[in-house]
Design a protein around this motif. Sequence first.
Motif, mmCIF file in Angstrom:
data_model
loop_
_atom_site.group_PDB
_atom_site.id
_atom_site.type_symbol
_atom_site.label_atom_id
_atom_site.label_comp_id
_atom_site.label_asym_id
_atom_site.label_seq_id
_atom_site.Cartn_x
_atom_site.Cartn_y
_atom_site.Cartn_z
ATOM 1 N N GLU A 114 0.832 -1.206 0.000
ATOM 2 C CA GLU A 114 0.000 0.000 0.000
ATOM 3 C C GLU A 114 0.868 1.258 0.000
ATOM 4 O O GLU A 114 0.559 2.235 -0.683
ATOM 5 N N ASP A 115 1.976 1.241 0.775
ATOM 6 C CA ASP A 115 2.916 2.372 0.781
ATOM 7 C C ASP A 115 3.447 2.613 -0.628
ATOM 8 O O ASP A 115 3.512 3.747 -1.102
ATOM 9 N N LEU A 116 3.841 1.542 -1.271
ATOM 10 C CA LEU A 116 4.424 1.640 -2.606
ATOM 11 C C LEU A 116 3.405 2.163 -3.619
ATOM 12 O O LEU A 116 3.708 3.062 -4.402
ATOM 13 N N LEU A 117 2.192 1.654 -3.573
ATOM 14 C CA LEU A 117 1.142 2.119 -4.494
ATOM 15 C C LEU A 117 0.829 3.591 -4.243
ATOM 16 O O LEU A 117 0.556 4.346 -5.178
ATOM 17 N N GLY A 118 0.887 4.012 -2.975
ATOM 18 C CA GLY A 118 0.689 5.425 -2.647
ATOM 19 C C GLY A 118 1.773 6.300 -3.259
ATOM 20 O O GLY A 118 1.501 7.391 -3.763
ATOM 21 N N GLU A 119 3.025 5.815 -3.209
ATOM 22 C CA GLU A 119 4.127 6.547 -3.845
ATOM 23 C C GLU A 119 3.888 6.669 -5.349
ATOM 24 O O GLU A 119 4.096 7.727 -5.940
ATOM 25 N N PHE A 120 3.441 5.586 -5.964
ATOM 26 C CA PHE A 120 3.169 5.616 -7.405
ATOM 27 C C PHE A 120 2.113 6.669 -7.723
ATOM 28 O O PHE A 120 2.240 7.411 -8.701
ATOM 29 N N SER A 121 1.074 6.745 -6.899
ATOM 30 C CA SER A 121 -0.010 7.695 -7.165
ATOM 31 C C SER A 121 0.451 9.148 -7.032
ATOM 32 O O SER A 121 -0.156 10.046 -7.594
ATOM 33 N N ARG A 122 1.558 9.363 -6.304
ATOM 34 C CA ARG A 122 2.125 10.707 -6.171
ATOM 35 C C ARG A 122 3.224 10.969 -7.201
ATOM 36 O O ARG A 122 3.945 11.959 -7.115
ATOM 37 N N GLY A 123 3.335 10.062 -8.169
ATOM 38 C CA GLY A 123 4.303 10.253 -9.240
ATOM 39 C C GLY A 123 5.701 9.796 -8.923
ATOM 40 O O GLY A 123 6.604 9.916 -9.742
ATOM 41 N N ARG A 124 5.906 9.248 -7.733
ATOM 42 C CA ARG A 124 7.243 8.771 -7.357
ATOM 43 C C ARG A 124 7.325 7.278 -7.648
ATOM 44 O O ARG A 124 6.784 6.463 -6.901
ATOM 45 N N LYS A 125 8.009 6.951 -8.735
ATOM 46 C CA LYS A 125 8.068 5.559 -9.150
ATOM 47 C C LYS A 125 9.450 5.121 -9.610
ATOM 48 O O LYS A 125 9.672 3.966 -9.896
ATOM 49 N N MET A 126 10.387 6.042 -9.678
ATOM 50 C CA MET A 126 11.728 5.740 -10.176
ATOM 51 C C MET A 126 12.676 5.487 -9.003
ATOM 52 O O MET A 126 12.794 6.319 -8.105
ATOM 53 N N LEU A 127 13.349 4.359 -9.027
ATOM 54 C CA LEU A 127 14.338 4.033 -8.018
ATOM 55 C C LEU A 127 15.706 4.331 -8.614
ATOM 56 O O LEU A 127 16.049 3.813 -9.669
ATOM 57 N N MET A 128 16.474 5.187 -7.947
ATOM 58 C CA MET A 128 17.809 5.515 -8.421
ATOM 59 C C MET A 128 18.813 4.943 -7.438
ATOM 60 O O MET A 128 18.765 5.217 -6.245
ATOM 61 N N VAL A 129 19.711 4.129 -7.961
ATOM 62 C CA VAL A 129 20.764 3.544 -7.148
ATOM 63 C C VAL A 129 22.087 3.931 -7.782
ATOM 64 O O VAL A 129 22.337 3.627 -8.940
ATOM 65 N N VAL A 130 22.916 4.639 -7.040
ATOM 66 C CA VAL A 130 24.218 5.074 -7.528
ATOM 67 C C VAL A 130 25.270 4.529 -6.572
ATOM 68 O O VAL A 130 25.456 5.058 -5.480
ATOM 69 N N GLY A 131 25.913 3.450 -6.977
ATOM 70 C CA GLY A 131 26.920 2.838 -6.117
ATOM 71 C C GLY A 131 26.346 2.572 -4.742
ATOM 72 O O GLY A 131 25.269 2.036 -4.606
ATOM 73 N N SER A 132 27.052 3.001 -3.730
ATOM 74 C CA SER A 132 26.556 2.832 -2.366
ATOM 75 C C SER A 132 26.292 4.184 -1.712
ATOM 76 O O SER A 132 26.271 4.312 -0.501
ATOM 77 N N CYS A 133 26.086 5.201 -2.550
ATOM 78 C CA CYS A 133 25.937 6.570 -2.041
ATOM 79 C C CYS A 133 24.486 6.896 -1.711
ATOM 80 O O CYS A 133 23.586 6.507 -2.438
ATOM 81 N N PRO A 134 24.270 7.672 -0.648
ATOM 82 C CA PRO A 134 22.936 8.233 -0.412
ATOM 83 C C PRO A 134 22.653 9.252 -1.494
ATOM 84 O O PRO A 134 23.583 9.640 -2.196
ATOM 85 N N PRO A 135 21.512 9.728 -1.756
ATOM 86 C CA PRO A 135 20.283 9.579 -0.960
ATOM 87 C C PRO A 135 19.393 8.458 -1.478
ATOM 88 O O PRO A 135 18.366 8.709 -2.083
ATOM 89 N N TRP A 136 19.760 7.286 -1.285
ATOM 90 C CA TRP A 136 18.936 6.169 -1.712
ATOM 91 C C TRP A 136 18.924 5.139 -0.609
ATOM 92 O O TRP A 136 19.752 5.207 0.285
#
Length: 153
Positions: free
Chosen positions: A82-104
């Motif tokens: 449900e949390d994930l579907l809520g994020e999708f509904s707010r337009g947040r759907k892209m996961l960005m992973v860059v090495g081991s660096c934050p902000p992820w």
Amino acid sequence: MDTLVGSGDVTRITGVKPKLLTNWVESGVIRPVKQGTGRGRHHAFSVFDVLKVSLAIDMRRRGLGVDQIARVVEWLQAKSMEDLLGEFSRGRKMLMVVGSCPPWPRLWRRSDIFENDEIDLQAAFDLGVPVAIIDVERAYHTVYEKLVEGLDR
């Protein structure tokens, strides 16, 4: 959808090799809803578990290491579908992973990644740092469709 599926379905839906799935379950990277015991263990995976496996395979294909994959999966473990579907509904759907660096890990709007002058993906690429930008919503729909397709057989 509260459907549970077995390891065979997970391998069919995601393309993960059975041995790799077993290794991830045994090491705790992936935690099925129900973990079987003994010889011929039968694990039960939720749709959310299958999504985690699908994302892990995608990150592995992109050259990310088990530590990065485990960190993303651990982050997902703390969320609900449900949390994930809520994020999708707010337009947040892209996961960005860059090495081991934050902000992820976190979900981003596409524009937050590609129209942000503070995020220099080219520099990371030039340094050989693994970069993965994954459309989690699309992955979810793909998993869901394959799951429903398998149940209709």
